[in-house]
Enzyme design. Structure first.
Site, PDB file in Angstrom:
ATOM      1  N   ILE A 259       0.833  -1.209   0.000  1.00  8.74           N
ATOM      2  CA  ILE A 259       0.000   0.000   0.000  1.00  8.74           C
ATOM      3  C   ILE A 259       0.863   1.252   0.000  1.00  8.74           C
ATOM      4  O   ILE A 259       0.589   2.214  -0.727  1.00  8.74           O
ATOM      5  CB  ILE A 259      -0.939   0.005   1.224  1.00  8.74           C
ATOM      6  CG1 ILE A 259      -1.839  -1.229   1.228  1.00  8.74           C
ATOM      7  CG2 ILE A 259      -1.768   1.291   1.247  1.00  8.74           C
ATOM      8  CD1 ILE A 259      -2.740  -1.342   0.029  1.00  8.74           C
TER       9      ILE A 259
ATOM     10  N   TYR B 162      -2.465  -7.195  17.025  1.00 13.52           N
ATOM     11  CA  TYR B 162      -2.519  -6.437  15.777  1.00 13.52           C
ATOM     12  C   TYR B 162      -3.809  -5.609  15.708  1.00 13.52           C
ATOM     13  O   TYR B 162      -3.787  -4.420  15.381  1.00 13.52           O
ATOM     14  CB  TYR B 162      -2.441  -7.386  14.587  1.00 13.52           C
ATOM     15  CG  TYR B 162      -2.572  -6.701  13.243  1.00 13.52           C
ATOM     16  CD1 TYR B 162      -1.493  -6.041  12.681  1.00 13.52           C
ATOM     17  CD2 TYR B 162      -3.779  -6.717  12.540  1.00 13.52           C
ATOM     18  CE1 TYR B 162      -1.605  -5.402  11.448  1.00 13.52           C
ATOM     19  CE2 TYR B 162      -3.901  -6.086  11.309  1.00 13.52           C
ATOM     20  CZ  TYR B 162      -2.814  -5.429  10.773  1.00 13.52           C
ATOM     21  OH  TYR B 162      -2.939  -4.791   9.557  1.00 13.52           O
TER      22      TYR B 162
ATOM     23  N   SER C 252      -7.136  -0.609   9.649  1.00  8.59           N
ATOM     24  CA  SER C 252      -7.488  -1.910   9.069  1.00  8.59           C
ATOM     25  C   SER C 252      -8.876  -2.289   9.536  1.00  8.59           C
ATOM     26  O   SER C 252      -9.343  -1.854  10.597  1.00  8.59           O
ATOM     27  CB  SER C 252      -6.476  -2.965   9.528  1.00  8.59           C
ATOM     28  OG  SER C 252      -6.947  -4.276   9.276  1.00  8.59           O
TER      29      SER C 252
END
Length: 345
Positions: free
Chosen positions: A44, A193, A168
């Protein structure tokens, strides 16, 4: 407090506007603008850096490894011949490296028009940064929190500075972030995460609120790429390795995942949309945000909790030692860095 726990609700969380972005969106020419993109050596980040350079921006590709950064820069130059973009070394898992980059920027004495906080790591085992933080929280959130704070005067010096925080879909599965990461029990890489990605959103929403109080014409937005074919996916990805085989991930990815350029589209829109308001959040519009054209996205409920955002902000200040000021210098003493640009692009 040693870690951030979800405070009692003091007021009903405000609702952030999530109207879809009209298509097509006319994105502005970025000639004369300086952008810094973290994690710009692939995936990205590289796709974002390439798109910004094509639109005329001078892009600082922030990379832990200079050789990888130079290879990424060659790809940017292939797409944007004549660009003045360059590589700058940054290890978000080491606050001394973050301070060194900020010191270099002060030496350049040039505005930073756009900061894209994109870099992210995932690991299935408990690891630590150079400063002792859990690796994913330290890199994905705390490193970016410190970097943005140290660059705040450079962002405020731009005519219309902008910060984009890349999160995310995993953020929706997280509980209140544990910024200290001091737990000694069983470690879940997926949960760590997800918490780091929720911390990204809490940081973005709180920074958007505080930016107006701190002065300076700085807009803060956030974005997520959906499911993109990046190194996280090819390495089976956070949360997938524990219950899905590598061949299954490959099959799922071929059907559902977008390429890196498509995944970068919401980030580019968040960085350049002239109609963006403070706290705007972007992501793919289809399949629950997994893929599709970029549009307004819905923040997870915890990311809309102002009390939790304040708690995460205050603990981040304590852990990094960085206090935000748009004008003048930050409260952290830094050492000067290496050579770099001497004129604006």
């Amino acid at each position: 407090m040693n870690s951030v726990t979800r405070p009692g609700r003091v007021r009903r969380p405000r609702r952030w506007k999530t109207d879809k972005v009209p298509r097509p969106v006319r994105l502005p020419d970025l000639t004369g603008r300086r952008a810094l993109v973290t994690g710009a050596t692939g995936g990205i980040g590289l796709a974002v850096a390439r798109e910004l350079a094509v639109r005329g921006a001078t892009v600082a590709l922030a990379a832990r490894d200079r050789d990888r950064g130079e290879r990424a820069l060659e790809q940017v130059r292939e797409s944007a011949p004549g660009t003045q973009s360059y590589v700058t070394v940054l290890d978000l898992a080491d606050l001394s490296s973050v301070r060194a980059l900020a010191a270099r920027e002060r030496e350049y004495a040039l505005p930073v028009d756009l900061l894209v906080c994109n870099a992210g790591v995932y690991t299935s085992t408990r690891q630590r940064t150079a400063d002792g933080f859990e690796l994913m929280m330290g890199t994905n959130h705390l490193g970016h929190f410190a970097l943005t704070g140290l660059l705040a005067p450079r962002l405020a010096a731009a005519p219309a500075g902008r910060v984009v925080v890349v999160s995310s879909l995993a953020a929706a599965a997280a509980g209140a972030p544990d910024l200290d990461g001091a737990g000694s029990g069983r470690f879940s890489g997926w949960q760590a995460y997800a918490q780091s990605k929720l911390a990204n959103l809490l940081f973005a929403t709180e920074l958007a609120r505080r930016a107006q109080e701190l002065g300076g014409d700085v807009t803060v937005t956030a974005a997520h790429p959906g499911w993109a074919r990046t190194r996280l996916l090819t390495r089976r990805g956070p949360g997938l390795a524990s219950f899905v085989t590598a061949p299954a991930v490959a099959v799922m990815g071929s059907v559902l995942a977008q390429g890196a350029s498509a995944g970068a589209a919401p980030v580019v829109l968040a960085a350049t949309d002239p109609t963006a308001s403070a706290g705007a959040y972007y992501g793919p519009r289809s399949l629950g945000g997994l893929r599709g054209a970029p549009a307004g996205a819905e923040l997870p409920p915890l990311a809309r909790d102002p009390a939790l955002a304040t708690a995460v902000w205050e603990r981040s200040e304590q852990l990094t030692g960085v206090a935000y000021r748009w004008a003048g210098t930050t409260a952290v003493a830094d050492t000067a860095g290496a050579s770099g640009p001497t004129t604006s692009s």
